[in-house]
Every structure is written in structure tokens, then in C-alpha cells.
Design a protein around this motif. Sequence first.
Motif, PDB file in Angstrom:
ATOM      1  N   SER A 336     -49.615 -77.944  28.838  1.00 36.26           N
ATOM      2  CA  SER A 336     -50.945 -77.095  28.147  1.00 36.26           C
ATOM      3  C   SER A 336     -51.240 -77.607  26.502  1.00 36.26           C
ATOM      4  O   SER A 336     -52.420 -77.757  26.622  1.00 36.26           O
ATOM      5  CB  SER A 336     -50.011 -75.965  27.454  1.00 36.26           C
ATOM      6  OG  SER A 336     -49.465 -75.601  26.886  1.00 36.26           O
ATOM      7  N   GLU A 340     -55.194 -77.530  26.760  1.00 35.17           N
ATOM      8  CA  GLU A 340     -55.602 -76.712  25.598  1.00 35.17           C
ATOM      9  C   GLU A 340     -56.495 -78.005  24.442  1.00 35.17           C
ATOM     10  O   GLU A 340     -57.802 -77.387  24.615  1.00 35.17           O
ATOM     11  CB  GLU A 340     -54.633 -75.897  25.167  1.00 35.17           C
ATOM     12  CG  GLU A 340     -54.371 -74.750  25.512  1.00 35.17           C
ATOM     13  CD  GLU A 340     -53.086 -74.154  25.217  1.00 35.17           C
ATOM     14  OE1 GLU A 340     -52.706 -73.189  25.906  1.00 35.17           O
ATOM     15  OE2 GLU A 340     -52.417 -74.521  24.015  1.00 35.17           O
ATOM     16  N   GLY A 397     -55.072 -72.892  29.574  1.00 34.12           N
ATOM     17  CA  GLY A 397     -53.743 -73.423  29.129  1.00 34.12           C
ATOM     18  C   GLY A 397     -53.302 -71.904  28.991  1.00 34.12           C
ATOM     19  O   GLY A 397     -52.957 -71.534  30.132  1.00 34.12           O
ATOM     20  N   LEU A 398     -52.506 -72.406  28.293  1.00 34.40           N
ATOM     21  CA  LEU A 398     -51.315 -70.837  28.172  1.00 34.40           C
ATOM     22  C   LEU A 398     -52.223 -69.626  27.548  1.00 34.40           C
ATOM     23  O   LEU A 398     -52.003 -69.670  26.224  1.00 34.40           O
ATOM     24  CB  LEU A 398     -50.529 -71.081  27.100  1.00 34.40           C
ATOM     25  CG  LEU A 398     -48.780 -70.240  26.901  1.00 34.40           C
ATOM     26  CD1 LEU A 398     -48.186 -70.338  28.802  1.00 34.40           C
ATOM     27  CD2 LEU A 398     -47.923 -70.379  26.031  1.00 34.40           C
TER      28      LEU A 398
END
Length: 514
Positions: A336, A340, A397-398
Motif C-alpha cells: 500500500s 498510496e 491503498g489502505l
Amino acid sequence: MSFMSDANHYQVVIVGFGPTGAIAASLLGRAGITTLAIDRAREIYDKPRAIALDHEIMRLFDNLGIAEQVSRYVAPFPASEHFGAQGQLIRRIDMIGEPYPLGYTPSMVFTQPPVEQVMRDYVAGLPSVTVELGTTLVDIRQDANAATVVLTREDGATREVTADYVIACDGASSTVRQKLGITFDDLDFDEPWLVVDIRVNDSGVRKLPATAAQFCNPARPTTYILGPGNHRRFEIMLRPGEDRHAMAQPEHVWQLLSPWLAPQDGQLWRAASYRFHALVASRWRQGRVLLAGDAAHQQPPFIGQGMCQGLRDAANLCWKLSRVLRGQSRETLLDSYEAERSTHVRELTTRIKAIGRVICEQDPAAAAARDARILAEGGGVPRTITRQEIVPPLTTGLLATKPNAANGTLFPQPWILCDGERALLDRLAGAGWRLILDGRSELRASDAATGAAGIHTVSIGGSGLPEESGVVARWFERHGCSAALVRPDHYVYGVAKDTPELAALLSELTERLN
């Protein structure tokens, strides 16, 4: 010849001990991760390069306990007034107003050498971090079990050190990046500029604008920035055919500055020619090696985000790396990081590049059309945009799978009123995973769900902690929710408006983090 160390294995080796490397070492050291930080230079570079930082970075400094020391070398970054080809005001770029959403002045200028010293002094107090200056990486290799770095010292002594992970913070010409064969994606911006730093005296101060300025003169685009105290910076675009080394000589520098200053008005601190680039690494991770800072990206400086981007990299990566090294999360969590940060850097660089294209216009007719267009966008008067609206949120991402405009944004940091005192939220809630609840709602979280995930719950407003200016209350109203799940780097993972949504959010996060 070789030299030995008590420890030849570290959990993390950081290559490069500039601002990004120092903050990475700070965050890892605070988490108790055994870390080696190296740099080929022994001393901090004694002249300013970065000049701007923002409230996200000051919040990070505060989380480390160094904001007060850093603030001695910081001043607010005033509005930048943009002047067109005829010297007319065409727009302003300013910072958002009070109450400040993160608790700090949103845009600031700073003096780099002493701020770097504050960072290094903090690292020196962390028992799990070893710093070796005057040490150069000459090779790097890795296998399934570890990365190995080959280091040389100034006296020619060499040794090999192994690590679970390596973070390359070794700058734009990164040896690590080159050794790995990682290339840059060119985002199509390449312009020659001269950067001049001056310590002005009283006569110089009286001659200069009282606010930052961007002179969009097609004959010679020029940026003017007020640094702390008597520090002033000019960034001057060079014309085709001008020798960049010759233009950095004092006689040429003063000639370029002659519309504003004379030699008796101050002392030249630094004059350096640069090519302003827009470059992003094609990969940010190769096995056990991760890139950060200028090793991963370079961007034009038009809203002062260069150093901020590197420190965002460190803040994003290090909490994830700490979880993986402690066995709390699978190694796939590190995927991630690139998802990101690379996406964020590319988007911000694209926005900065668009501003740069406007500023760098050298055709008089095109510049006149540009000025008319910008004024028309403001309804015929100069409009104001903020630096903060230019910086994008995280978009991948996360983040929670259920979409919401809040996901990927920075959660605000209000001033909390407590026993007649006021304190910023992070001082009370820490900087780990947090569940922030709207104290005006009936929403409550299961202690079992949050405790198992190591999430600290904080209620603000209503029956919770009283905030000074209603920043969080308005945030909840704006996003139509009553709970926000906030990551250690202060980005919002996701939000919920009721108990079932919150339970689903916590369940999803637990599954993704394990």
C-alpha cells in the motif's frame, strides 16, 4: 581493510540522513525498531534548500515532540501574489483561514539547517537507532532472507551489514535506485532556474514586497519568498542560451536582482542553478528495498511541497514497516506504500506542473491571454486559491472499501479544552490507530473490537472531550457520519454513521491489517 561493529544486522537500514532519512529514523526508533542510518556527509549542509513546510508536517514534528524546537526557525508563509505580464495582480495563492484544521498555521517557511539539527538531535536520543556519518553505500544485494548493504568509511574501510528492509533516502541521484535499475517516469517538466538566498538588511527589507510574489513576466519569470527573519529567496527562470554556472556568479546574480535589490542591501547566502523536474520512480519497492523522498520523486517547487512529500513518505511507510517487523501485519501491507504515495505524488506533481506552466510562459502574446483567462476565472478580479486545496487526498491503498469523500483525507486536529487548559488532540489521543466518535451521537464502539485491533477510542463534543472551535463537529456534519477511523499517519481510513456501519468498518480493517 575492514571494520567491525557490535551489530551487523538491523531490522532497517536507512541510506541517507537528510530530512526524510532523519524522520524515518525518528519514527522507527520511537517504535523500538533496530535501525542503522548512514550518510556519506558528516555535516548538515549549511545553506537552505527546502524553505516551506505545512501543517501536516508540523503535526508530525509535534507527534515526535520536536515541534517546539522546530518552531524557533519557522514563520508563517504569507499569501503569494501573482503578477501578470504588465505587472497587474492576477490572483493570489494563500493558506486556509482560522480555525486552522490541524491546529497549526497551514503554510510555513523555515530555515533548513537548524531544523535538520533538531531532527538529528532527536534521533541521537533513541537507543535503537545507530547513526554512522562519513559512510557510503557502494553496493546492495538481497535474497529471500535479508538485504545486504556494502558500506565504506572515509578511511577506505569496508563492511557488510544485513537488514530485514532498506529505505533509500539518498536523494535525487540515489545510488540505491541506480543499483536496483529503477528508472524515473518523466512527467514532462524540465526548466532551468537560478535559486538565490539572501540575508537582507534593513534597507533591503524596505525595498522588497511585504508578501510573497510570483512575477509572471514572460521576459523573466521570478518567484519571491519571505523566509524567517531576514531570509529572502528569489527563484529566477533562466533564458535559453544562458550558461547556468555563469549566471550563478555574484555579478550576474546582482544584475538579475537589480529590479529589487542592490549589493549593499544584503548578503548573498546561496546561489545555485537547478533544473526543475517532474519525475516519479517507476517502482518504489523492489523486494526488501523501498525508496523515499527525492530518491523516489522530484517536483517543481511552486507551492513548496518538495520536502513535505519526502516526510509524508516516511510517515506513511514507517508505521506500516513497524507493524510488519513486529509481526502484527503481513508483509503485503507494504504494497500500500507505493500505491498510496506514488499516486499522491503524481497527482500533486501534475497540479504543481500546471501552475508552473502558467508561471513559466515566455511568449508575450500567450502570457497576455493567460492573464486575461486567469482574471476571467475570478469574474474579472483576482481570485484567491489556497495551497491546501491544491494538495490532494489519498485515493487508493489502505482505505475503506465503502466510498466516502472523507476517506483518504487528513483528519482534523482540534484544540481540546481540559481543566481550564487547551491541548491539541494528538497530545491526548496519541498518534496510533484512533476511532474518533461524535460525542453528540449515541454511537459507541465495542471495546472488544477496538481493543483487539489496538485502536484508541476518543469521543469529541457532546458527552465527550470539549473542543474549542467546533472543527470536528463541522467535519462530522460535512461528511454525514458520526465516527471516523483514523490511521497513524492521520489519514482517514473510513467513516460510519451508525452501529452496523461501524462494526463492518472495524471488521474490515482488522481483516486487512492482520
